[in-house]
Design an enzyme around this catalytic site. Sequence first.
Site, PDB file in Angstrom:
ATOM      1  N   LYS A   1      44.044  35.173  45.719  1.00 15.68           N
ATOM      2  CA  LYS A   1      44.142  35.816  44.500  1.00 15.68           C
ATOM      3  C   LYS A   1      43.918  37.572  44.748  1.00 15.68           C
ATOM      4  O   LYS A   1      43.063  37.028  45.674  1.00 15.68           O
ATOM      5  CB  LYS A   1      43.097  35.158  43.746  1.00 15.68           C
ATOM      6  CG  LYS A   1      41.557  35.999  42.521  1.00 15.68           C
ATOM      7  CD  LYS A   1      40.821  35.096  42.209  1.00 15.68           C
ATOM      8  CE  LYS A   1      39.701  35.501  41.819  1.00 15.68           C
ATOM      9  NZ  LYS A   1      38.473  34.965  40.690  1.00 15.68           N
TER      10      LYS A   1
ATOM     11  N   ASP B   1      37.709  33.583  31.944  1.00 12.94           N
ATOM     12  CA  ASP B   1      36.359  33.964  33.263  1.00 12.94           C
ATOM     13  C   ASP B   1      35.128  34.602  32.955  1.00 12.94           C
ATOM     14  O   ASP B   1      34.580  33.393  31.912  1.00 12.94           O
ATOM     15  CB  ASP B   1      36.550  34.267  34.640  1.00 12.94           C
ATOM     16  CG  ASP B   1      35.974  34.352  35.425  1.00 12.94           C
ATOM     17  OD1 ASP B   1      34.691  34.207  35.378  1.00 12.94           O
ATOM     18  OD2 ASP B   1      35.624  35.055  36.368  1.00 12.94           O
TER      19      ASP B   1
ATOM     20  N   LYS C   1      42.749  41.436  43.213  1.00 15.61           N
ATOM     21  CA  LYS C   1      41.903  41.238  42.477  1.00 15.61           C
ATOM     22  C   LYS C   1      42.746  42.830  41.532  1.00 15.61           C
ATOM     23  O   LYS C   1      43.342  43.696  42.697  1.00 15.61           O
ATOM     24  CB  LYS C   1      40.445  42.350  42.751  1.00 15.61           C
ATOM     25  CG  LYS C   1      39.322  41.518  43.075  1.00 15.61           C
ATOM     26  CD  LYS C   1      38.951  40.600  41.086  1.00 15.61           C
ATOM     27  CE  LYS C   1      37.831  39.855  41.897  1.00 15.61           C
ATOM     28  NZ  LYS C   1      37.467  38.589  40.912  1.00 15.61           N
TER      29      LYS C   1
ATOM     30  N   GLU D   1      43.801  36.516  36.045  1.00 10.38           N
ATOM     31  CA  GLU D   1      42.174  36.082  35.824  1.00 10.38           C
ATOM     32  C   GLU D   1      42.380  37.382  34.430  1.00 10.38           C
ATOM     33  O   GLU D   1      41.963  38.260  34.864  1.00 10.38           O
ATOM     34  CB  GLU D   1      42.254  35.403  36.914  1.00 10.38           C
ATOM     35  CG  GLU D   1      39.986  34.875  36.279  1.00 10.38           C
ATOM     36  CD  GLU D   1      39.613  34.388  37.747  1.00 10.38           C
ATOM     37  OE1 GLU D   1      40.293  34.011  38.518  1.00 10.38           O
ATOM     38  OE2 GLU D   1      38.551  34.781  37.777  1.00 10.38           O
TER      39      GLU D   1
ATOM     40  N   SER E   1      40.045  34.811  47.467  1.00 14.94           N
ATOM     41  CA  SER E   1      39.671  35.301  46.276  1.00 14.94           C
ATOM     42  C   SER E   1      39.345  37.232  47.285  1.00 14.94           C
ATOM     43  O   SER E   1      38.756  37.721  48.037  1.00 14.94           O
ATOM     44  CB  SER E   1      38.998  35.819  45.514  1.00 14.94           C
ATOM     45  OG  SER E   1      38.498  36.999  44.201  1.00 14.94           O
TER      46      SER E   1
ATOM     47  N   ASP F   1      43.296  38.840  39.409  1.00 16.65           N
ATOM     48  CA  ASP F   1      42.490  38.866  38.627  1.00 16.65           C
ATOM     49  C   ASP F   1      41.627  40.080  38.160  1.00 16.65           C
ATOM     50  O   ASP F   1      41.405  41.043  39.084  1.00 16.65           O
ATOM     51  CB  ASP F   1      40.448  38.307  38.793  1.00 16.65           C
ATOM     52  CG  ASP F   1      40.187  37.917  38.810  1.00 16.65           C
ATOM     53  OD1 ASP F   1      39.840  38.554  36.900  1.00 16.65           O
ATOM     54  OD2 ASP F   1      38.705  37.213  39.093  1.00 16.65           O
TER      55      ASP F   1
ATOM     56  N   LYS G   1      32.673  27.639  35.907  1.00 17.23           N
ATOM     57  CA  LYS G   1      31.496  28.309  37.028  1.00 17.23           C
ATOM     58  C   LYS G   1      30.539  26.994  36.773  1.00 17.23           C
ATOM     59  O   LYS G   1      30.071  27.884  35.910  1.00 17.23           O
ATOM     60  CB  LYS G   1      31.114  29.939  37.339  1.00 17.23           C
ATOM     61  CG  LYS G   1      32.910  30.699  38.166  1.00 17.23           C
ATOM     62  CD  LYS G   1      32.767  32.076  38.218  1.00 17.23           C
ATOM     63  CE  LYS G   1      33.678  32.742  38.934  1.00 17.23           C
ATOM     64  NZ  LYS G   1      33.563  34.431  38.689  1.00 17.23           N
TER      65      LYS G   1
ATOM     66  N   GLY H   1      33.832  30.936  41.558  1.00 23.93           N
ATOM     67  CA  GLY H   1      33.207  31.749  42.874  1.00 23.93           C
ATOM     68  C   GLY H   1      32.282  32.861  42.821  1.00 23.93           C
ATOM     69  O   GLY H   1      32.703  33.883  41.794  1.00 23.93           O
TER      70      GLY H   1
HETATM   71  O1  OSB Z   1      36.386  37.228  38.643  1.00 29.38           O
HETATM   72  O2  OSB Z   1      36.084  35.493  39.465  1.00 29.38           O
HETATM   73  C1  OSB Z   1      35.684  36.257  39.405  1.00 29.38           C
HETATM   74  C2  OSB Z   1      32.864  36.870  43.143  1.00 29.38           C
HETATM   75  C3  OSB Z   1      31.798  37.542  42.092  1.00 29.38           C
HETATM   76  C4  OSB Z   1      32.449  37.423  41.301  1.00 29.38           C
HETATM   77  C5  OSB Z   1      33.359  37.517  39.740  1.00 29.38           C
HETATM   78  C6  OSB Z   1      34.248  36.718  40.752  1.00 29.38           C
HETATM   79  C7  OSB Z   1      34.000  36.779  42.090  1.00 29.38           C
HETATM   80  C8  OSB Z   1      35.277  36.673  43.113  1.00 29.38           C
HETATM   81  C9  OSB Z   1      34.852  36.322  44.232  1.00 29.38           C
HETATM   82  O3  OSB Z   1      36.331  36.283  42.744  1.00 29.38           O
HETATM   83  C10 OSB Z   1      35.368  34.394  44.315  1.00 29.38           C
HETATM   84  C11 OSB Z   1      34.355  33.899  46.057  1.00 29.38           C
HETATM   85  O4  OSB Z   1      35.072  33.921  46.714  1.00 29.38           O
HETATM   86  O5  OSB Z   1      33.054  33.187  45.924  1.00 29.38           O
HETATM   87 MG    MG Z   2      37.375  36.515  38.053  1.00 29.95          MG
END
Ligand code: OSB
Ligand code: MG
Length: 367
Positions: free
Chosen positions: A161, A238, A163, A213, A136, A188, A262, A290
């Site tokens: 992924k 999510d 953001k 997402e 991510s 996302d 999660k 995660g």
């Molecule tokens: O939106 O999935 C999410 C990290 C912290 C809180 C929310 C998210 C995320 C990530 C990173 O997208 C996920 C990771 O690599 O741990």
């Molecule tokens: Mg997310």
Amino acid sequence: MKLEQLEVYRMAMPLAQSFSNSQTTIKTRVFDLVKLTTSTGASGWGETVAFETPWYTTETIESCRHSIEHYLWPLIRGQEITTPKQLIQLFGQVKGHQMAQAAIETAFWGLYSKEVGMPLNRLLGSVNDEVAVGVSLGLDTAEKLLQKVAEVVAKGYTRVKIKIKPGQDIETVRLIRQQFPKLKLMVDANGAYTLSDLDLLVQLDAYQLEMIEQPLGDDDFIDHATLQKRLQTKICLDENIHSLEDVKVAQALGSARAINVKWGRVGGITKALDIIAYCQANDLLVWCGGMFESGVGRAYNLALASLPGMDFPGDISEARRYWQEDIVKQPQLLRDGKLIVSEGVGPGFEVDSQLVRKYCLKKERFI
Ligand code: OSB
Ligand code: MG
């Protein structure tokens, strides 16, 4: 197992690289490690995955610490508990507080897997030796993101992924897709759009994304359903998903075609397993997300991600992408885009107590 002691370690670990999404920027991950100890001296570790502020969920590390001390620990303190199911039953009267519950529940799974003498992933039903994983990537300029995508693809990651937020979306996706026509790519938004952005979001359909997402608000199911009807791209929820009931609402309304599971957000591993089973029986794609967990939390992520039918690579990249120093003895290393599932008895990590001490701000003990 008679639960005799609970320790809570407030941790502050610098991220290897700071991370921005549509809501916040994180440079140092502050969280709580929890350690459950039994009357025979056996112990299990878990972590509270909430953040310092409620940008992601209503829970925060302080609210979790509070509910662990005042509501959850008193329900299990001194109790003889044999299975995770019994633990969940004792927590039965507690509404919400999923991340607080999950911190203790995962620690109990750690204890339990050692007690029954099996690797946790096998205990949960995994048959896999390795798991394909994805990364991510935080918000950045299109130029920097192109460079980062090239780097992680070269390392072997099979899914990326990125953001997005208004103003940093279509053009970035277009450029990445142009250079990586075959990559499993997804976006996302962490809830950064509303239905008034419909025309823009529909444009994403041109780029063969695996999914989008959480495009809309964290408590919206209705507008997501409207959006999903207009999009070819799968919507993945999510932030909305705190329970199996939330997944059922999403399914009934057509708000999503994929679920990011999660264990922290849904109250633990047992609850996550129920969600995974429901998704698989109801034609919803389900995969493991995660939230910058330490090696403790990520071992539980990996155990879930290794289950049969979790075919989509999760947000579980290798330890060094997250941490300058992880707090477990053998941080996960990537091999051919995959992480190796632990064969050892227990949850698949060993905590490095020296490093825990190094990054610990304060420690509390409840007996
Ligand atoms: O939106 O999935 C999410 C990290 C912290 C809180 C929310 C998210 C995320 C990530 C990173 O997208 C996920 C990771 O690599 O741990
Ligand atoms: Mg997310």
